[in-house]
Design an enzyme around this catalytic site. Structure first.
Site, mmCIF file in Angstrom:
data_model
loop_
_atom_site.group_PDB
_atom_site.id
_atom_site.type_symbol
_atom_site.label_atom_id
_atom_site.label_comp_id
_atom_site.label_asym_id
_atom_site.label_seq_id
_atom_site.Cartn_x
_atom_site.Cartn_y
_atom_site.Cartn_z
ATOM 1 N N GLY A 46 -73.735 51.900 6.964
ATOM 2 C CA GLY A 46 -74.484 52.331 8.130
ATOM 3 C C GLY A 46 -74.524 51.234 9.165
ATOM 4 C CD GLN A 51 -77.337 46.723 11.525
ATOM 5 O OE1 GLN A 51 -77.144 47.922 11.334
ATOM 6 N NE2 GLN A 51 -77.110 45.796 10.612
ATOM 7 C CB CYS A 89 -78.927 44.049 5.894
ATOM 8 S SG CYS A 89 -79.144 44.379 7.653
ATOM 9 C CG LEU A 90 -73.311 45.545 8.111
ATOM 10 C CD1 LEU A 90 -72.870 46.572 9.150
ATOM 11 C CD2 LEU A 90 -72.132 44.980 7.367
ATOM 12 C CG HIS A 131 -80.816 49.604 5.733
ATOM 13 N ND1 HIS A 131 -81.013 48.514 4.912
ATOM 14 C CD2 HIS A 131 -80.108 49.144 6.793
ATOM 15 C CE1 HIS A 131 -80.458 47.438 5.460
ATOM 16 N NE2 HIS A 131 -79.901 47.802 6.607
ATOM 17 C CD GLU A 132 -78.180 51.652 9.089
ATOM 18 O OE1 GLU A 132 -78.369 51.038 10.163
ATOM 19 O OE2 GLU A 132 -77.644 51.118 8.106
ATOM 20 C CG HIS A 135 -81.404 48.003 11.104
ATOM 21 N ND1 HIS A 135 -81.557 46.659 11.333
ATOM 22 C CD2 HIS A 135 -80.571 48.110 10.039
ATOM 23 C CE1 HIS A 135 -80.861 45.976 10.449
ATOM 24 N NE2 HIS A 135 -80.252 46.830 9.648
#
Length: 163
Positions: A46, A51, A89-90, A131-132, A135
């Site tokens: 995702g 991000q 996480c990225l 998660h997204e 964010h």
């Protein structure tokens, strides 16, 4: 389109709630194209707009070959007993920590034409949806860690070469 650099832990854009995207906003289509292209990079489940440095409310997902996006998503349902899952996480590259997530989640938003979209799933999809949306609300997954895991995470992050 090109690969967009990922904003890392400490970048203020990751800590701010993203703005709603009005239907017909000319920024939406290029943003969605970037999100879709960049979520297809191997190892990505995702990608939230902030991000890649864009403070607008949209994310893309890539779960088991199912690739898509949602604009203005809201988490409308979670169910089941929260389970401890390994999460990464990225924006916190190279680390995975145990985090409690609901085993089922449903997100509602819109597509580029303003049509209502609902995405739901269990397991990794449920985890990614939660998660997204976190964010886009300005929260990183490490905020939801158990206290000892959070201390360990912060210690590891401070020692990371990218920090």
């Amino acid at each position: 389109m090109a690969e967009r650099p990922i904003r890392l832990f400490g970048d203020p854009v990751l800590r701010s709630r993203c703005d709603v995207i009005p239907v017909g906003d000319p920024r939406a289509a290029p943003l969605v194209a970037d999100l879709l292209e960049n979520v297809r990079i191997p190892g990505r489940a995702g990608l939230a707009a902030n991000q890649i440095g864009v403070g607008l409310r949209a994310f893309s997902y890539n779960i088991d070959g199912d690739v898509g996006y949602v604009i203005n998503p809201e988490l409308v349902e979670v169910s089941g007993e929260p389970e401890l899952v390994e999460e990464g996480c990225l924006s916190v590259p190279g680390f995975y920590f145990p985090r409690r997530r609901y085993p089922f989640a449903r997100v509602r938003g819109v597509d580029l034409d303003g049509n209502v979209v609902e995405i739901s799933g269990e397991g990794l999809m449920a985890q990614a949806l939660q998660h997204e949306v976190d964010h886009l609300d300005g929260h990183l997954y490490i905020e939801g860690l158990e206290p000892e895991a959070k201390r360990e995470a912060m210690r590891a992050i401070r020692q990371a070469p990218w920090y």
